[in-house]
Design a protein around this motif. Structure first.
Motif, PDB file in Angstrom:
ATOM      1  N   ALA A  27      -8.266  41.973  54.805  1.00 46.05           N
ATOM      2  CA  ALA A  27      -8.632  40.809  54.004  1.00 46.05           C
ATOM      3  C   ALA A  27      -7.593  40.495  52.938  1.00 46.05           C
ATOM      4  N   THR A  28      -7.309  39.212  52.785  1.00 40.82           N
ATOM      5  CA  THR A  28      -6.544  38.729  51.646  1.00 40.82           C
ATOM      6  C   THR A  28      -7.498  38.652  50.453  1.00 40.82           C
ATOM      7  N   TYR A  29      -6.966  38.359  49.288  1.00 39.66           N
ATOM      8  CA  TYR A  29      -7.831  38.222  48.120  1.00 39.66           C
ATOM      9  C   TYR A  29      -8.872  37.122  48.338  1.00 39.66           C
ATOM     10  N   ALA A  48     -19.530  44.728  44.567  1.00 42.36           N
ATOM     11  CA  ALA A  48     -18.273  44.928  43.845  1.00 42.36           C
ATOM     12  C   ALA A  48     -17.494  43.612  43.866  1.00 42.36           C
ATOM     13  N   THR A  49     -16.616  43.449  42.916  1.00 46.10           N
ATOM     14  CA  THR A  49     -15.833  42.215  42.850  1.00 46.10           C
ATOM     15  C   THR A  49     -14.698  42.238  43.865  1.00 46.10           C
ATOM     16  N   ALA A  50     -14.228  41.063  44.194  1.00 49.76           N
ATOM     17  CA  ALA A  50     -13.061  40.952  45.066  1.00 49.76           C
ATOM     18  C   ALA A  50     -11.864  41.654  44.427  1.00 49.76           C
ATOM     19  N   ALA A  51     -11.746  41.585  43.106  1.00 55.44           N
ATOM     20  CA  ALA A  51     -10.629  42.243  42.412  1.00 55.44           C
ATOM     21  C   ALA A  51     -10.685  43.755  42.618  1.00 55.44           C
ATOM     22  N   GLY A  61      -4.987  51.107  51.709  1.00 61.84           N
ATOM     23  CA  GLY A  61      -4.503  50.419  52.895  1.00 61.84           C
ATOM     24  C   GLY A  61      -5.577  50.182  53.944  1.00 61.84           C
ATOM     25  N   MET A  62      -6.859  50.304  53.538  1.00 72.09           N
ATOM     26  CA  MET A  62      -7.903  50.176  54.556  1.00 72.09           C
ATOM     27  C   MET A  62      -9.278  49.765  54.024  1.00 72.09           C
ATOM     28  N   ALA A  63      -9.360  49.188  52.848  1.00 76.04           N
ATOM     29  CA  ALA A  63     -10.682  48.944  52.269  1.00 76.04           C
ATOM     30  C   ALA A  63     -11.322  47.633  52.710  1.00 76.04           C
ATOM     31  N   GLY A  64     -10.589  46.553  52.719  1.00 70.23           N
ATOM     32  CA  GLY A  64     -11.185  45.246  52.942  1.00 70.23           C
ATOM     33  C   GLY A  64     -10.904  44.680  54.321  1.00 70.23           C
ATOM     34  N   TRP A  65     -11.985  44.420  55.068  1.00 69.77           N
ATOM     35  CA  TRP A  65     -11.892  43.879  56.429  1.00 69.77           C
ATOM     36  C   TRP A  65     -12.839  42.697  56.562  1.00 69.77           C
ATOM     37  N   PHE A  75     -16.579  44.059  56.158  1.00 69.81           N
ATOM     38  CA  PHE A  75     -16.724  45.504  56.308  1.00 69.81           C
ATOM     39  C   PHE A  75     -15.827  46.140  55.252  1.00 69.81           C
ATOM     40  N   ILE A  76     -16.421  46.818  54.271  1.00 73.07           N
ATOM     41  CA  ILE A  76     -15.668  47.427  53.170  1.00 73.07           C
ATOM     42  C   ILE A  76     -15.777  48.940  53.288  1.00 73.07           C
ATOM     43  N   THR A  77     -14.635  49.616  53.385  1.00 68.87           N
ATOM     44  CA  THR A  77     -14.595  51.074  53.510  1.00 68.87           C
ATOM     45  C   THR A  77     -13.688  51.653  52.434  1.00 68.87           C
ATOM     46  N   VAL A  78     -14.096  52.774  51.882  1.00 65.87           N
ATOM     47  CA  VAL A  78     -13.310  53.427  50.839  1.00 65.87           C
ATOM     48  C   VAL A  78     -12.977  54.847  51.299  1.00 65.87           C
ATOM     49  N   ALA A  79     -11.699  55.115  51.478  1.00 67.74           N
ATOM     50  CA  ALA A  79     -11.244  56.458  51.843  1.00 67.74           C
ATOM     51  C   ALA A  79     -11.370  57.352  50.612  1.00 67.74           C
ATOM     52  N   LEU A  80     -12.034  58.491  50.783  1.00 67.89           N
ATOM     53  CA  LEU A  80     -12.323  59.387  49.663  1.00 67.89           C
ATOM     54  C   LEU A  80     -11.463  60.640  49.691  1.00 67.89           C
ATOM     55  N   SER A  81     -11.048  61.062  48.519  1.00 66.60           N
ATOM     56  CA  SER A  81     -10.431  62.378  48.345  1.00 66.60           C
ATOM     57  C   SER A  81     -11.547  63.418  48.335  1.00 66.60           C
ATOM     58  N   ALA A  82     -11.201  64.695  48.303  1.00 67.37           N
ATOM     59  CA  ALA A  82     -12.224  65.746  48.198  1.00 67.37           C
ATOM     60  C   ALA A  82     -13.039  65.561  46.921  1.00 67.37           C
ATOM     61  N   ALA A  83     -12.375  65.185  45.820  1.00 62.81           N
ATOM     62  CA  ALA A  83     -13.101  64.929  44.566  1.00 62.81           C
ATOM     63  C   ALA A  83     -14.016  63.722  44.715  1.00 62.81           C
ATOM     64  N   GLY A  84     -13.611  62.741  45.502  1.00 66.86           N
ATOM     65  CA  GLY A  84     -14.443  61.570  45.747  1.00 66.86           C
ATOM     66  C   GLY A  84     -15.703  61.905  46.528  1.00 66.86           C
TER      67      GLY A  84
END
Length: 187
Positions: A27-29, A48-51, A61-65, A75-84
């Protein structure tokens, strides 16, 4: 950390290619503005906001689709670290603007995935979202846990059909799916 899971390095180019086969594009902005407005309309919830999603997408590099022109699937995905992953489980994760320490930035190992939203305005868009979600889960994120929140009754039914279960003690309405068992295929 409660459980140790294998980490995965996300093939972002492969993910974009595979998502494209289901009609999704990064996704673009402007796409994010339309997608998040669509998600709010369909769920009746503040998203969540578009910003915020644009910032997360720029790092991971993979959150907004999105799919469609105009946008009819998101489809919004958030790649998590171990702390996440730990933050999602203990309730300290902030989906609308996560801590940088909770993100698995592009090129870093991913310990889990948080699904911010998946929604489609039409039957075809919902089919695209579900197909993309299922296929990318198996092909790219099988080794790590996946989390989402049950914002609506339809969302909860959808997650249950995908093998998610409610999780106590973390974010409100938290659902999750443990890493998948992947069988090696004979060559």
């Amino acid at each position: 950390m409660k459980d140790a899971f294998p980490l995965v390095r996300i093939d972002n180019a492969g993910l974009a290619r595979r998502a494209g086969e289901f009609g999704f594009r990064r996704a673009t902005y402007a796409d994010l503005q339309a997608g998040m407005a669509l998600a709010e309309k369909l769920t009746g919830q503040v998203m969540a906001t578009a910003a915020s999603i644009h910032w997360i997408d720029g790092l991971t590099g993979m959150a907004g689709w999105v799919a469609g022109e105009p946008v009819d699937g998101v489809f919004i995905t958030v790649a998590l670290s171990a702390a996440g992953v730990e933050a999602v489980r203990d309730g300290s994760f902030v989906p609308s603007w996560p801590s940088l320490a909770h993100l698995a930035c592009e090129g870093e190992d991913c310990a889990g995935v948080y699904i911010g939203v998946y929604a489609g305005a039409t039957k075809e868009a919902r089919r695209q979202v579900m197909m993309a979600a299922g296929v990318t889960r198996v092909e790219f994120f099988a080794l790590v846990p996946v989390f989402a929140r049950g914002a609506t009754e339809d969302g909860k039914r959808s997650m249950a059909s995908l093998g998610f279960s409610p999780i106590e003690g973390g974010l409100a309405d938290l659902w999750g799916q443990a890493p998948l068992t992947v069988k090696e295929q004979a060559a």
